[in-house]
Design an enzyme around this catalytic site. Structure first.
Site, PDB file in Angstrom:
ATOM      1  N   LYS A  54     -48.185  60.828  54.525  1.00  0.00           N
ATOM      2  CA  LYS A  54     -48.212  59.445  54.014  1.00  0.00           C
ATOM      3  C   LYS A  54     -48.258  59.438  52.485  1.00  0.00           C
ATOM      4  O   LYS A  54     -47.534  58.689  51.826  1.00  0.00           O
ATOM      5  CB  LYS A  54     -49.437  58.695  54.584  1.00  0.00           C
ATOM      6  CG  LYS A  54     -49.275  58.326  56.054  1.00  0.00           C
ATOM      7  CD  LYS A  54     -50.560  57.804  56.680  1.00  0.00           C
ATOM      8  CE  LYS A  54     -50.371  57.667  58.199  1.00  0.00           C
ATOM      9  NZ  LYS A  54     -51.597  57.296  58.908  1.00  0.00           N
ATOM     10  N   GLN A  98     -57.680  56.324  57.826  1.00  0.00           N
ATOM     11  CA  GLN A  98     -57.119  57.165  58.876  1.00  0.00           C
ATOM     12  C   GLN A  98     -58.096  57.270  60.058  1.00  0.00           C
ATOM     13  O   GLN A  98     -59.279  57.528  59.873  1.00  0.00           O
ATOM     14  CB  GLN A  98     -56.799  58.560  58.302  1.00  0.00           C
ATOM     15  CG  GLN A  98     -56.066  59.475  59.252  1.00  0.00           C
ATOM     16  CD  GLN A  98     -54.650  59.017  59.604  1.00  0.00           C
ATOM     17  OE1 GLN A  98     -54.007  58.302  58.846  1.00  0.00           O
ATOM     18  NE2 GLN A  98     -54.182  59.404  60.775  1.00  0.00           N
ATOM     19  N   ASP A 121     -51.912  48.559  58.200  1.00  0.00           N
ATOM     20  CA  ASP A 121     -51.845  49.126  59.556  1.00  0.00           C
ATOM     21  C   ASP A 121     -51.658  48.011  60.596  1.00  0.00           C
ATOM     22  O   ASP A 121     -51.241  48.273  61.720  1.00  0.00           O
ATOM     23  CB  ASP A 121     -53.165  49.840  59.885  1.00  0.00           C
ATOM     24  CG  ASP A 121     -53.052  51.349  59.857  1.00  0.00           C
ATOM     25  OD1 ASP A 121     -51.944  51.863  60.119  1.00  0.00           O
ATOM     26  OD2 ASP A 121     -54.069  52.008  59.590  1.00  0.00           O
TER      27      ASP A 121
HETATM   28  N1  GUN Z   1     -54.345  57.752  63.417  1.00  0.00           N
HETATM   29  C1  GUN Z   1     -53.262  58.005  64.193  1.00  0.00           C
HETATM   30  N2  GUN Z   1     -52.306  57.082  63.986  1.00  0.00           N
HETATM   31  C2  GUN Z   1     -52.788  56.226  63.057  1.00  0.00           C
HETATM   32  C3  GUN Z   1     -52.250  55.078  62.417  1.00  0.00           C
HETATM   33  O1  GUN Z   1     -51.133  54.629  62.684  1.00  0.00           O
HETATM   34  N3  GUN Z   1     -53.053  54.480  61.500  1.00  0.00           N
HETATM   35  C4  GUN Z   1     -54.299  54.944  61.208  1.00  0.00           C
HETATM   36  N4  GUN Z   1     -55.015  54.270  60.292  1.00  0.00           N
HETATM   37  N5  GUN Z   1     -54.820  56.000  61.775  1.00  0.00           N
HETATM   38  C5  GUN Z   1     -54.062  56.657  62.692  1.00  0.00           C
END
Ligand code: GUN
Length: 302
Positions: A54, A98, A121
């Site tokens: 990311k 995350q 998100d």
């Molecule tokens: N952990 C696994 N997938 C995601 C996601 O799409 N967003 C976040 N914040 N954590 C994750």
């Protein structure tokens, strides 16, 4: 029949190029760039690898990226205070915490603390509500479902009146994608069925699907005889079924398998996503799109 492969890696690249250009032109005209903070708590290896990608992608498209790593024993109140700091920071348009978080932290409390207008998100209840209402109410569609919809549409698959069957009812994929595909309007307007662990006859529902979206987390769950000839099959499953040595790097890597029996399914489906390289890369592209849109909403140019 051999299905046309829907390559998320390729579509991801197209979208990132579009975002890169838009960021550059906003920077030139307005002197600002989108700001994204990624908060990583602890050292879960899968989370580290997602966050690393990311960060790399945010930097590539020209965002201001803040990587905020916190120790696994950070208190809930300290994490909430950190979120509050970024909620008030004008240079930050998107806040991503995350998941999963360590057990001593209430995940719901943390997600609910993020300003809904920076919740790229799309997990905050306000954004879940906006998604449910649909149309111009929607600000941040959750990234994986948004990526799935983008793959379907960019492949030229007709969604109007199509039978869409979603396997799985998670808050992150199943429920939101079902909701998105049933909305009136372009890129959706489908007849949607959601099937899950209590469904009596999974096969008969799947066999009706013009578009079959599988997010069950069960490797090889969907058998070729469950697929309608010519259907569009979107496999969201990323199941680690073993390890191998990478030919490229010589390092140990996970062997990934989807929720669909890919080799047999591709002989029946009209379109199919591979695992890896299908839905996976799209999630990050849509996160970048949501972050760019967050700045555009703020500037009144969305
Ligand atoms: N952990 C696994 N997938 C995601 C996601 O799409 N967003 C976040 N914040 N954590 C994750």
């Amino acid at each position: 029949m051999t299905a046309k492969l829907i390559m998320g890696t390729q579509v991801n690249e197209e979208i990132l190029k579009e975002i890169e250009q838009e960021v550059a032109s906003i920077k030139k005209e307005r002197g600002v760039v989108p700001g994204l903070v990624t908060i990583l708590v602890g050292e879960n290896p899968a989370s580290i690898s997602y966050v690393t990608l990311k960060v790399k992608t945010a930097n590539r498209v020209g965002f201001k990226e803040v990587q905020d790593n916190q120790p696994a024993d950070i208190s809930e109140s300290a994490l909430l205070a950190l979120i509050d700091k970024y909620n008030k920071d004008d240079s930050i348009n998107g806040i991503l915490v995350q998941l999963p978080l360590p057990k001593h932290i209430d995940e719901k409390k943390v997600l609910n603390a993020i300003d809904p207008d920076k919740d790229v998100d799309g997990f905050h209840p306000v954004n879940v509500g906006r998604l449910m209402i649909g149309g111009s109410e929607v600000k941040f569609p959750p990234c994986t479902p948004a990526g799935i919809q983008e793959l379907i549409v960019r492949s030229g698959v007709n969604t109007q009146g199509a039978e869409v069957v979603v396997v799985g009812r998670s808050n992150i994929v199943g429920k939101p994608i079902a909701n998105m595909m049933l909305q009136k309007g372009r890129n959706a307007n489908s007849t949607v069925t959601v099937v899950h662990t209590a469904t009596k006859d999974l096969a008969s529902h799947c066999l009706r699907a013009d578009i079959l979206i599988v997010a069950a987390g069960v490797p090889g769950l969907v058998k070729p005889e469950w697929i309608k000839p010519g259907a569009c099959v979107i496999d969201v499953g990323v199941n680690r079924v073993g390890e191998k040595i990478s030919e490229k790097t010589g390092k140990k890597v996970a062997i990934l398998r989807g929720d669909v029996d890919f080799e047999a399914a591709k002989e029946i489906a009209g379109f199919i996503t591979p695992v890896p390289g299908g839905v996976g890369p799209m999630t990050i592209a849509m996160l970048m799109k949501n972050t760019l849109n967050s700045l555009k909403f703020k500037l009144g140019i969305a």
